[in-house]
Design a protein around this motif. Sequence first.
Motif, PDB file in Angstrom:
ATOM      1  N   LYS A 125      -8.962  -8.661   2.719  1.00 37.59           N
ATOM      2  CA  LYS A 125      -8.568  -7.979   1.484  1.00 37.59           C
ATOM      3  C   LYS A 125      -7.110  -7.553   1.507  1.00 37.59           C
ATOM      4  O   LYS A 125      -6.524  -7.283   0.467  1.00 37.59           O
ATOM      5  N   GLU A 126      -6.536  -7.447   2.721  1.00 34.48           N
ATOM      6  CA  GLU A 126      -5.126  -7.100   2.890  1.00 34.48           C
ATOM      7  C   GLU A 126      -4.748  -5.719   2.339  1.00 34.48           C
ATOM      8  O   GLU A 126      -3.599  -5.477   2.000  1.00 34.48           O
ATOM      9  N   ARG A 127      -5.721  -4.814   2.216  1.00 30.22           N
ATOM     10  CA  ARG A 127      -5.390  -3.445   1.810  1.00 30.22           C
ATOM     11  C   ARG A 127      -4.875  -2.678   3.024  1.00 30.22           C
ATOM     12  O   ARG A 127      -5.402  -2.832   4.121  1.00 30.22           O
ATOM     13  N   THR A 128      -3.847  -1.854   2.812  1.00 28.29           N
ATOM     14  CA  THR A 128      -3.279  -1.047   3.885  1.00 28.29           C
ATOM     15  C   THR A 128      -3.506   0.426   3.562  1.00 28.29           C
ATOM     16  O   THR A 128      -3.319   0.864   2.430  1.00 28.29           O
ATOM     17  N   PHE A 129      -3.916   1.185   4.573  1.00 30.30           N
ATOM     18  CA  PHE A 129      -4.177   2.616   4.439  1.00 30.30           C
ATOM     19  C   PHE A 129      -3.248   3.389   5.364  1.00 30.30           C
ATOM     20  O   PHE A 129      -2.972   2.947   6.483  1.00 30.30           O
TER      21      PHE A 129
END
Length: 182
Positions: A125-129
């Motif tokens: 998903k390539e989401r960064t937190f």
Amino acid sequence: MTRMEGKIHEIADQKERQNQVIKEFMKAPDKTILVVQTNRDRSAYNDRIREELKAQGKIKTEKEFVVRESKNLTPSERTKADSYEKGDVIFTQKAGVAGRAGNTLKVVDVNRKNNTISAREMDGKERTFVIDLNKDGLNISAFKEQKKEIGVGDKIMFLKNDKRIGVQNGQTGIITQINEYG
């Protein structure tokens, strides 16, 4: 006390002690559990025992895998950015830290000034937190990825539940075959 006489031996020299422990272990490796004090000791003993098992032909058909080894951070260390490095893998133990509970992420940045880490999901998903370690450090587990040779006959231990393959944390197994896919 008389039952224990002659059963406990102290060997002061570390190398001599390790050699003797390995010699005794190899007499019945399938029936012996070796307990050591530190992760460094565990790694050293595992490496030496594995080499001995390979020499005896009990480990064969090796293939290189990427494995995750726990960083074994104390609760205090888990809340400090200094304990993390780019490339570490983290698992969330609570929803809301970085998506859902059980999320797997790779650390892409460490901000020591703000005591945060930035981590990207590993599920495509390539989401960064951005994770505030003061607030959520106790809700993550950290691992190091490393390449390791694993072969038929190796004993492995799972450190995370995985319903997809039907294993539980702490479960052990013996590698019985390795094909081109692993």
